[in-house]
Design a protein around this motif. Structure first.
Motif, PDB file in Angstrom:
ATOM      1  N   LEU A   1       0.857  -1.180   0.000  1.00  0.00           N
ATOM      2  CA  LEU A   1       0.000   0.000   0.000  1.00  0.00           C
ATOM      3  C   LEU A   1       0.896   1.235   0.000  1.00  0.00           C
ATOM      4  CD1 LEU A   1      -2.621  -1.048   2.718  1.00  0.00           C
ATOM      5  CD2 LEU A   1      -2.788  -1.320   0.233  1.00  0.00           C
TER       6      LEU A   1
ATOM      7  N   HIS B   1      -2.032   5.496   2.743  1.00  0.00           N
ATOM      8  CA  HIS B   1      -2.798   4.614   3.628  1.00  0.00           C
ATOM      9  C   HIS B   1      -2.313   4.682   5.072  1.00  0.00           C
ATOM     10  CE1 HIS B   1      -3.696   2.869  -0.335  1.00  0.00           C
ATOM     11  NE2 HIS B   1      -4.789   2.396   0.213  1.00  0.00           N
ATOM     12  N   ALA B   2      -1.105   5.245   5.303  1.00  0.00           N
ATOM     13  CA  ALA B   2      -0.510   5.197   6.640  1.00  0.00           C
ATOM     14  C   ALA B   2      -1.360   5.919   7.676  1.00  0.00           C
ATOM     15  CB  ALA B   2       0.905   5.786   6.608  1.00  0.00           C
TER      16      ALA B   2
ATOM     17  N   SER C   1      -4.725   6.600   7.057  1.00  0.00           N
ATOM     18  CA  SER C   1      -6.135   6.384   6.726  1.00  0.00           C
ATOM     19  C   SER C   1      -6.881   5.756   7.896  1.00  0.00           C
ATOM     20  CB  SER C   1      -6.252   5.470   5.504  1.00  0.00           C
ATOM     21  OG  SER C   1      -7.585   5.038   5.326  1.00  0.00           O
TER      22      SER C   1
ATOM     23  N   LEU D   1      -7.252   1.963   7.649  1.00  0.00           N
ATOM     24  CA  LEU D   1      -6.115   1.046   7.637  1.00  0.00           C
ATOM     25  C   LEU D   1      -6.244  -0.081   8.661  1.00  0.00           C
ATOM     26  CD1 LEU D   1      -3.374   0.222   6.531  1.00  0.00           C
ATOM     27  CD2 LEU D   1      -2.307   1.806   8.158  1.00  0.00           C
TER      28      LEU D   1
ATOM     29  N   VAL E   1      -8.419  -2.756   7.275  1.00  0.00           N
ATOM     30  CA  VAL E   1      -7.778  -3.449   6.157  1.00  0.00           C
ATOM     31  C   VAL E   1      -6.775  -4.475   6.684  1.00  0.00           C
ATOM     32  CG1 VAL E   1      -6.233  -3.154   4.171  1.00  0.00           C
ATOM     33  CG2 VAL E   1      -8.115  -1.540   4.551  1.00  0.00           C
ATOM     34  N   LEU E   2      -5.994  -4.079   7.671  1.00  0.00           N
ATOM     35  CA  LEU E   2      -5.000  -4.985   8.238  1.00  0.00           C
ATOM     36  C   LEU E   2      -5.659  -6.190   8.885  1.00  0.00           C
ATOM     37  CD1 LEU E   2      -2.532  -2.423   9.873  1.00  0.00           C
ATOM     38  CD2 LEU E   2      -2.372  -3.480   7.606  1.00  0.00           C
TER      39      LEU E   2
ATOM     40  N   VAL F   1       3.134  -1.194   4.184  1.00  0.00           N
ATOM     41  CA  VAL F   1       2.670   0.162   3.879  1.00  0.00           C
ATOM     42  C   VAL F   1       3.901   1.021   3.664  1.00  0.00           C
ATOM     43  CG1 VAL F   1       1.279   2.124   4.635  1.00  0.00           C
ATOM     44  CG2 VAL F   1       0.649  -0.198   5.344  1.00  0.00           C
TER      45      VAL F   1
ATOM     46  N   LEU G   1      -2.540   4.922  15.840  1.00  0.00           N
ATOM     47  CA  LEU G   1      -2.697   3.802  14.929  1.00  0.00           C
ATOM     48  C   LEU G   1      -2.690   2.476  15.687  1.00  0.00           C
ATOM     49  CD1 LEU G   1      -2.832   2.532  12.129  1.00  0.00           C
ATOM     50  CD2 LEU G   1      -0.335   2.711  12.008  1.00  0.00           C
TER      51      LEU G   1
ATOM     52  N   TRP H   1       2.589  -5.460   8.433  1.00  0.00           N
ATOM     53  CA  TRP H   1       1.594  -6.202   9.202  1.00  0.00           C
ATOM     54  C   TRP H   1       1.754  -7.697   8.914  1.00  0.00           C
ATOM     55  CZ3 TRP H   1      -1.950  -5.928  12.931  1.00  0.00           C
ATOM     56  CH2 TRP H   1      -2.989  -6.857  12.971  1.00  0.00           C
TER      57      TRP H   1
END
Length: 469
Positions: A88, A92-93, A95, A98, A101-102, A111, A213, A310
């Motif tokens: 990505l 995306h970092a 977003s 994220l 998604v992970l 990412v 995050l 991830w």
């Protein structure tokens, strides 16, 4: 004082060795001594005055590695360019989507950072935490199960100790800073637990974007598990050719502050899904490319400064550093889908532990491991070559015909691992040597593909081989 993340890192083009030097004293390995030759003789931590040569006059008491940075691994080498992971871009970092998604991914994701602000923040925060007490691993750990020895030191002292030889060149840090949990409805992550250093708490407080995050990822895991889910925060650091052998844990998010780290993540398939797959750091470092046959079995990619990586739950993975100093922070979330007591007993290989788990009766003998491809305990025991544990399970009624993910049976995974005794045991209990997995492979096919020719040949005449004592 130099801090952990502040070791000067010359570009590879600028990183050159001096010499060669004429050998003026016996015994001499050659007429002239090059950095490569001296490094091969493991003399990088030796002072020039002790080397049988004619050292440069001002450097008699200098460590050899100071004049041989490339040969002695002080500046790293170019990492492999191959990458078959999902990637990505840097947008995306930050977003909000994220973490979802992970969590939803069954494959590793990297990412890419570009010029991410949080990377600079992380590097600066690590540099500011020079008083953080750590323990550096100074021996062992080349295989996952190796015993290790460590020594206490402050974060600021690690890089200078590598440079001046007071720590061996392969020393590394893999230090748990404390337990980590989400707070304020996921707005930030906090450190807690026994004996958590204030320096560690301060480090996380200085990283608001990264902290947020991590907290959001924890919240997503809690929603999926429908219970409280916490993690652990770890600081890692090490030089070229250092890294972690293959190991398994819960989902993890890795933030790289400096250096380059090449990742190898094992795909959960019949070929390697049930093997310990131990490859030591030296073997990984010696291969510019993966050995033949590995490409389809592994995800691989190089993580660079500022990248996030991830790794989903229970995927075996290994790392290798490709820079003079590589540092980063990791959040590991343990036991998202923990193995049952019977699966753990089968994996350990202990027949007594299997008997105890069976006697307690909390698990069916053919129970499925959701986080490990719906494997039964027999898949674990046979796939790891644990014949005594497998025999206990078979005596208790375990089915040799149970199919896990991709349609693999216990015989498939025993053959894939080259475990002759386990293969014979399964055949004696009625396992079908002609059964094909979802990819069309018989156990003999997998054994042959993975270089276990004796097992492959014997499986082609399974009844006669099984009858052998």
């Amino acid at each position: 004082m130099l801090a952990l993340a502040c070791l000067p890192a010359a570009s590879l083009a600028d990183c050159v060795d001096e010499g060669p030097w004429p050998c003026a004293q016996p015994p001499c390995a050659a007429a002239e001594l090059s950095c490569a030759l001296l490094a091969e003789q493991r003399l990088c931590a030796t002072r020039w005055a002790a080397v049988p040569s004619l050292p440069p006059a001002p450097h008699a008491h200098t460590l050899l590695r100071a004049l041989c940075p490339r040969a002695c691994g002080q500046c790293g080498v170019s990492p492999p360019p191959e990458c078959n992971m999902r990637q990505l871009d840097s947008s995306h970092a930050t977003s909000p989507a994220l973490p979802r998604v992970l969590r939803a991914s069954s494959e590793p994701i990297i990412v890419r950072a570009a010029a991410s602000a949080w990377r600079l923040n992380l590097s600066q925060a690590l540099a500011a935490r020079g008083a953080l007490p750590l323990r550096a691993v100074i021996s062992g750990g080349r295989h996952r199960a190796d015993p290790t020895a460590d020594t206490p030191l402050l974060a600021a002292d690690f890089a200078p100790a590598l440079r001046n030889g007071s720590l061996p060149a392969d020393a590394y840090i893999f230090h748990e800073l404390g337990g980590i949990a989400a707070a304020d409805e996921g707005a930030r992550a906090v450190l807690g637990g026994r004996a958590v250093e204030e320096e560690a708490r301060a480090l996380l407080r200085e990283l608001p974007p990264l902290s947020a995050l991590l907290a959001r990822v924890l919240v997503e895991q809690q929603r999926a598990a429908e219970r409280q889910v916490d993690g652990r925060l770890l600081l890692s650091a090490g030089g070229w050719a250092n890294g972690r052998p293959f190991h398994v844990h819960g989902p993890a998010l890795f933030a790289l502050a400096s250096g380059a780290k090449h990742w190898l993540v094992r795909r959960p398939n019949a070929s390697f899904g049930w093997q310990t797959y131990e490859v030591d750091r030296e073997e990984l470092a010696a291969n510019e490319r993966l050995p033949d046959g590995w490409e389809d079995q592994l995800w691989q990619c190089t993580q660079r400064e500022g990248d996030l990586l991830w790794v989903p739950d229970q995927l075996a993975h290994a790392t290798l550093n490709y820079a003079g100093l590589t540092t980063g922070l990791t959040m590991v979330i343990d036991e998202v889908a923990p193995l049952s007591p019977l699966h753990l007993a089968a994996r350990s290989g202990s027949a007594a532990a299997v008997r105890t788990a069976l006697r307690r009766g909390t698990d069916h003998v053919d129970a499925r491991a959701r986080s490990n491809g719906d494997a039964t305990p027999l898949h674990f025991a046979a796939g790891l070559g644990h014949c005594e544990a497998a025999a206990e399970l078979l005596a208790a009624g375990a089915s040799p015909h149970a199919r896990a993910k991709d349609g693999v049976t216990a015989l498939h995974v025993a053959a894939a691992g080259g475990h002759e005794d386990a293969v014979r045991l399964l055949l004696q209990h009625g396992a079908n040597a002609a059964e094909r997995n979802d990819n069309g492979h018989t156990p003999a096919d997998l054994a042959e593909l993975l270089g276990h020719k004796t097992v492959a040949d014997a499986l082609k005449d399974a009844p006669a081989w099984a009858a052998q004592q």
